[in-house]
Design an enzyme around this catalytic site. Structure first.
Site, short mmCIF file in Angstrom:
data_model
loop_
_atom_site.label_atom_id
_atom_site.label_comp_id
_atom_site.label_asym_id
_atom_site.label_seq_id
_atom_site.Cartn_x
_atom_site.Cartn_y
_atom_site.Cartn_z
N TRP A 1 0.81 -1.22 0.00
CA TRP A 1 0.00 0.00 0.00
C TRP A 1 0.83 1.26 0.00
O TRP A 1 0.36 2.33 -0.38
CB TRP A 1 -0.95 0.00 1.21
CG TRP A 1 -0.23 0.14 2.53
CD1 TRP A 1 0.48 -0.82 3.18
CD2 TRP A 1 -0.17 1.31 3.35
NE1 TRP A 1 0.98 -0.33 4.35
CE2 TRP A 1 0.60 0.97 4.49
CE3 TRP A 1 -0.68 2.59 3.25
CZ2 TRP A 1 0.86 1.88 5.52
CZ3 TRP A 1 -0.43 3.51 4.27
CH2 TRP A 1 0.34 3.13 5.40
N ASP A 2 2.09 1.18 0.45
CA ASP A 2 2.88 2.41 0.51
C ASP A 2 3.22 2.91 -0.89
O ASP A 2 3.60 4.06 -1.06
CB ASP A 2 4.14 2.22 1.35
CG ASP A 2 4.84 0.90 1.10
OD1 ASP A 2 4.16 -0.14 1.12
OD2 ASP A 2 6.05 0.90 0.87
N GLU B 1 0.52 -2.43 11.95
CA GLU B 1 0.58 -3.89 11.90
C GLU B 1 0.68 -4.54 13.27
O GLU B 1 0.79 -5.75 13.37
CB GLU B 1 1.74 -4.32 11.00
CG GLU B 1 1.47 -3.92 9.55
CD GLU B 1 2.66 -4.13 8.62
OE1 GLU B 1 3.61 -4.83 9.01
OE2 GLU B 1 2.62 -3.58 7.51
N LYS C 1 2.86 -0.08 15.94
CA LYS C 1 4.08 -0.24 15.17
C LYS C 1 4.36 1.01 14.35
O LYS C 1 5.49 1.43 14.22
CB LYS C 1 3.93 -1.44 14.22
CG LYS C 1 5.17 -1.77 13.41
CD LYS C 1 4.90 -2.95 12.47
CE LYS C 1 6.16 -3.33 11.70
NZ LYS C 1 5.86 -4.29 10.62
N GLN C 2 3.31 1.59 13.79
CA GLN C 2 3.49 2.67 12.83
C GLN C 2 2.24 3.53 12.82
O GLN C 2 1.16 3.08 13.14
CB GLN C 2 3.71 2.09 11.45
CG GLN C 2 2.52 1.31 10.91
CD GLN C 2 2.94 0.21 9.96
OE1 GLN C 2 2.94 -0.94 10.33
NE2 GLN C 2 3.31 0.60 8.76
#
Lengths: 785, 785
Positions: free
Chosen positions: B361-362, B488, B592-593
């Site tokens: 997706w990035d 995630e 995580k992010q």
């Protein structure tokens, strides 16, 4: 969900009047014999044709790699798979050099009978060879309940019309060909030939093979010995090789003469004992069997079963097929655990390779309640097996960042063997099952030695698990987040009601036991502060409730989820897990198996009667029963909330799951959980047995088509017989002295029963049942009324 | 999180003054050259030593089995893995029969320079052979942006002190040995030797090899040709074999004489074209390259990059290391997508085998926004690639029981390739990324042909996905349950705020486009009723909020979950996923992010300023940045909520992720997402660019240590340059006629910019920043101020 009956209805037998070769997978499981230690599938004596050849020893497994497309921390690297060990069932017959094989010649008659009272599988064959030679064959097979390492076969053959030369080849065969298992070539490679030969011996009429597994390093010895009866001259020779041994018996018989051979099979295995020790152990077992003799084994088998049925039988008037099925089911529960002796009860017992031979949570929540009330010592042994794995469970908890003991979702030896954690690791309720079975066994037996040596530790380590798994929110409510409940069509939910209520009981029980076992608590490092945290967690355990609907969500938000689109599902698309991704199952209101309804059975004290009725109807509409464990629990709660005929339907579904092959997978083995559920559906359903906090309660009530049931439960050395008719229930106490009394409740009324003084009470009228339950389209159980 | 600098700081170069052989994995990625179609890792010319030899063609992959310990419906059966194709980089030098190898003899000097303006990798070596012969070697390598099938190497060698016999072996090598990949022997077997030889040719100074992959059936042709310059007599021979070809150039040189060889490499691949067609295609590419010549290729490369930097460069005063890193990052974003041309941008571009060469997706949410504003045609090509996979995405949606298109979590060709569905299939936000990038590209370019041919369909099919994925509750709120957001360390949450807000935009946009593209809508079967359901779902989309805390939970209940026990974590235990089971990560408050923070960037219009400040501080305390995608987003939002120096810290972390090898995995390839995030952190962070609903807004503001930044964005054929100083921002419009004007906002004030009439505005004073953010222990970014 309604396959046709296959076996004729008889009260104490399962009879197959003629063999259907394309149904061998089914009948091999149905006719499997086992004693909890050794199991033989009902393969034909001559070895083939077969669907799955099977000889199993409880906990004898091989390791196999567990592959992952994407690895993750804490994933188990290897699994355990039950091994088909050395097959001693094979007895090949040649009639004038033509091998007897049901696929050739003419099979005039072929009947097999599993006798639930004698514990034997009998076979009677009338066959004409392709060359026209007619013989009658009668075999009887047993796996001894009294000599656990021993199976025995009596093989009789006689010519009918003409004299015949008969050659009987009796074999031991290791590393038999197996049908392909799965699509992973590495796994197939590991399990294709799991046994490495170590030694082999033979005498004139006996032989013995010793093997060891490649990876798990388990050693097995299998031996055979023969007693031969014949009025004519007989030649006997035996040879042995690394992977097989054969005794050949040759004679000529005239019509009316019978060749009769008794074959004794002895098995032993160990992870530690030496080759000589194991060889001698099997030799000794065979010597003992030979000493007891065929008739002695048969008599002891009968005696063992007479005692069992006297404790355990449920007599049913009004539904003969159900009567047969209930006894068949109970017989298989017995076979799965009778002589397990510190080994687990696998989901398929020792009847097939389904689920890799693993034990699951239904051992504690289905099989053990039955054994606790019918053969309590066997239940205690299985719990002691669990206790023997507590170090592994502690290690697993540590890997998961938790305290206490996290018991495995599926295992043979005690290690977690699941490769899909959302349905396994997260299903922590396996540990509430261990705790609940421990408490039940303790309440029913008062076995203090067990408690000191195993039970208290099981309760403490599971309480520690819940305390570390859960946490308080800012309002002081205790939550267990991200866990998977019994329903496998949900996963990673917050505050699963079943898990939370059962964990609360676990925590409270552990805390309340602390003052009674100070030495054990000291050994386990439990102090008053720790016990206080358990009491607190139990008291503040959060149980979600949907105020709008007036029902409990199975877990937080469940009742807010999208309804499952049953209309889009084809009848052939069940079980759904084979046709719908987990993703959709988990996030919609579809239930594979009783979960909230299971909570209402085992933690019925946590619900009001109105909640039970509303909840039951709500979940009925969303439960598809893709698990064989579901119907029995639905029967129990249906009966409680007043849908007695529906309970009867569900009971029959559970009872017939294997006889009718309802799930079309009986070939993989008998559904022990459903079999045990049959007893529970009768006793907890129509008998209304509840045992919350060790208090016996009954609320018996029959459905319209059943006239009477009678069952017994064992309670602290006593036997309580309960006889239920439409209008009345009678409680009869046996075994204790005349001063012994038992307190229980009948439909809420406290009564006291004394030996020799049966108490009868009327069945109160049925209160208005709750909302009429409806099942998803096409998922209603087959109606019996 | 703060490894030491390795490369000297220079504005337009990355220079390695001397080689460190144990750092080859890192530098091979740093010095990788690519053009979005062809990529060469920065392997040494002589082929070894190496960490990972790598030559990649975008979308050239092999299939590999995806194994599962427990299978499930809808699990992909095979994955796609990028293949190391025929290596044409190898040029081995022998000096008087001794092979040049940096591990032997004496390496007096060894410098490599990646020049970001010339687009070349240069190497300069001064070496004394073990026998004492000294030579100087200079090589320059490029992968052409203007001739996408072509790479070229100029190799120069001269003796220094004594005459020397020089032998240069220039090679093509297929099926090179690769370091072991993972622990699955079957996968290793598939990928160890993926190319099957089909044909090979050579002439005196050229050669060509054709191979095909075993399972995916992709055909590749690789060719080389040489131009040799020398004043002395030279012998040239070439030979070819199925898996290799070699041109050998032999001469004797005196000091001062130079052997100069230009090697042209041509590549072509196809899933459909024939062997002859592919062979001719590569031959033609080589002929064209030879015609252009080395100098022509170098000049065109420089010209291409001059144009790119004129559009795309971000000039930074005050932090030279950051300046270098930002340009390096942007250069690699360009290399990943410049000539992808209907192929994806992989997470590692074409610089390594990390993530199997998959795109995630990035691509849409990090790389494409950068390309949309700097090289819009390249962004359009990647979106057209997505569109080319829409049939596969529709099939996937169907398997999942959904409508519309569900784009894969990870793929090369368009098929879902993930073996762990809770982190992949459930991460439906990959599809909001596709929609969002489509809208952004459309707003920025006004490319109507794209919209008619691809864009509208992408928006419609993703809107359909959301409509079928979600449902209304009994109060009319629209929910997306059981989905995994960008973070995630959570999975299968209900109502992930990022996903819900982005999906709402997607739904609303699709509905609003319906009247503008009636033909496309008719072709796609969209009617007014369907569009109305999208509007409704967008309008009623539920966004959870925690009233007690005054913050948004990342997904429903997140802020009620147990706090993660950071105190129990050792600094060496990061990334947590390697030391903590998913089970614990998913159910605790550890991030995580950026996820909710990502929502505040891309859907900042869905939050109040106060919410942003409170949310940011809340998630700062729980975000560990185990993903390289996180820091840039945290920089963007830190800048917005007024923590400008913290934004600077995060920006630097994103920018330096590969130069400093922050995650110790740059050997697997460059983090293209983080590289793109660097530009976003500068332009959306300190520039404050927001583009909600296609309206350009800026809110520039600098941190204490940066004196000035200047960046440009392309907007509908115009270029807008934004120059930001601590007190003032200036907006300058280029390229349009004098009548062209651009409306935008500066800190909320609407302004109009015309060509030739720069507009300056003061930077308003910083409003009081929200709560001071704190990171988990040990997880604060390295401070730059």
């Amino acid at each position: 969900m309604s396959p046709e009956p296959y076996f004729p209805v008889e009260p104490w037998c399962v009879r197959e009047p003629s063999v259907e070769l394309d149904r061998l997978g089914h009948t091999e499981s149905i006719f499997a014999l086992a004693n909890g230690h050794l199991g033989l599938r009902g393969n034909l004596d001559e070895g083939e044709p077969y669907a799955l050849p099977g000889t199993y020893l409880n906990s004898f497994y091989e390791l196999r790699p567990l592959p992952y497309a994407e690895a993750g921390y804490g994933y188990p690297e290897s699994g355990q798979t039950i091994v088909n060990v050395t097959n001693g069932k094979v007895m090949r017959l040649l009639v004038d050099d033509e091998p007897f094989d049901p696929r050739y010649g003419e099979l005039c008659a072929h009947e097999r009978v599993l006798d639930l009272r004698s514990g034997t599988l009998s076979r009677s064959v009338d066959w004409v060879s392709p060359a026209g030679q007619r013989v009658r064959i009668r075999t009887v097979r047993l796996v001894s309940f009294t000599q656990r390492s021993i199976a025995a076969i009596r093989y009789e053959v006689e010519p009918i019309d003409e004299p015949a030369r008969l050659i009987l080849q009796s074999e031991l065969v290791a590393n038999e060909d197996q049908p392909s298992i799965g699509d992973d070539p590495r796994v197939a490679a590991v399990l294709a030939s799991p046994l490495q030969a170590e030694e082999h011996h033979h005498s004139v009429h006996s032989a013995l093979l010793v093997h060891v597994t490649r990876r798990s390093g388990l050693r097995i010895a299998a031996g055979m010995d023969h007693v031969i009866e014949s009025t004519e001259r007989i030649a006997v020779t035996t040879e042995s090789h690394p992977d097989w041994a054969r005794t050949t018996i040759t004679c000529e018989m005239r019509p009316g003469q019978v060749l009769r051979v008794v074959k004794f099979l002895g098995y032993g295995w160990s992870s530690q004992r030496s080759r000589p020790a194991l060889r001698d152990q099997v030799h000794a077992a065979l010597a003992a069997a030979r000493f007891t003799g065929w008739d002695g084994l048969v008599a002891a088998q009968r005696e063992y079963l007479d005692r069992f049925w006297d404790n355990a039988d449920v007599h049913i008037d009004g539904d003969p097929e159900l009567q047969q099925a209930a006894r068949f089911a109970l017989f298989h529960v017995l076979q799965s655990g009778a002589r397990a002796e510190r080994r687990p009860i696998a989901a398929k017992g020792l009847t097939g390779t389904g689920y890799d031979g693993h034990t699951f949570w239904d051992s504690e929540m289905f099989a053990l309640p039955v054994l606790t009330y019918t053969l309590p010592a066997a239940a205690g042994e299985v719990l002691r097996w669990r206790h023997a794995t507590v170090d592994l469970a502690r290690e697993r908890a540590q890997v998961l960042g938790l305290r206490g003991a996290a018991f495995p979702w599926r295992t043979i030896r005690g290690h977690e063997c699941s490769g899909y954690w959302p349905a396994s690791t997260a299903a922590f309720h396996v540990s509430v099952g261990v705790a609940d079975a421990t408490l039940r066994y303790y309440h029913a037996t008062g076995d203090e030695a067990f408690m000191r040596e195993a039970g208290v530790e099981l309760l403490v380590e599971t309480a520690r698990l819940w305390r570390s798994l859960g946490h308080h929110d800012r309002h002081g409510r205790f939550h267990l987040d991200g866990v998977t409940g019994p329903d496998e069509y949900s996963a990673l939910g917050d505050d699963n009601v079943y898990t939370n209520l059962m964990a609360a009981r676990n925590l409270a029980a552990a805390a309340s036991l602390a003052p009674r076992y100070p030495e054990v608590m000291a050994r386990l490092g439990v102090d008053d502060e720790e016990a206080a945290t358990w009491r607190d967690a139990a008291a503040t355990m959060y149980v979600p409730f949907d105020d709008d609907l007036g029902v409990h969500p199975q877990h937080e938000s469940f009742t807010r989820y999208q309804e499952f689109d049953f209309a889009a599902i084809d009848p052939e698309d069940y079980p759904l897990l084979l046709h719908v991704p987990y993703f959709q199952l988990y996030r919609t209101q579809v239930v594979k198996q009783a979960d909230l309804v299971l909570a209402m059975h085992w933690r019925g004290d946590g619900f009001t009667a109105e909640q039970k009725a509303r909840n039951f109807a709500y979940y009925e509409a969303r439960t598809v029963r893709d698990s064989s464990l579901s119907a029995a629990t639905q029967a129990v709660v249906a009966a409680e909330v007043g849908h007695l005929d529906l309970a009867h339907d569900y009971l029959a579904e559970a009872a017939l799951v294997d006889l009718r092959d309802v799930h079309r997978n009986t070939r993989d083995g008998i559904h022990i959980g459903a079999a045990a559920g049959t007893w529970l559906a009768l006793v907890a359903g129509f008998g209304g047995l509840r045992d919350h906090d060790g208090r016996l309660a009954f609320a018996p009530r029959l459905p319209s088509r059943i006239d009477r049931i009678e069952f017994s439960i064992r309670w602290r050395g006593l036997r309580l017989r309960v006889t239920v008719s439409p209008d009345e229930a009678t409680y009869t106490l046996r075994d204790g002295g005349t001063d012994v009394q038992l307190e229980l409740t009948h439909h809420g009324e406290a009564i006291v029963v004394r030996v020799g003084q049966p108490v009868s009470r009327p069945i109160p009228p049925l209160p208005p049942a709750g909302p009429t339950p409806h099942q998803p389209p096409g998922r209603a159980p087959l109606r019996r009324a």
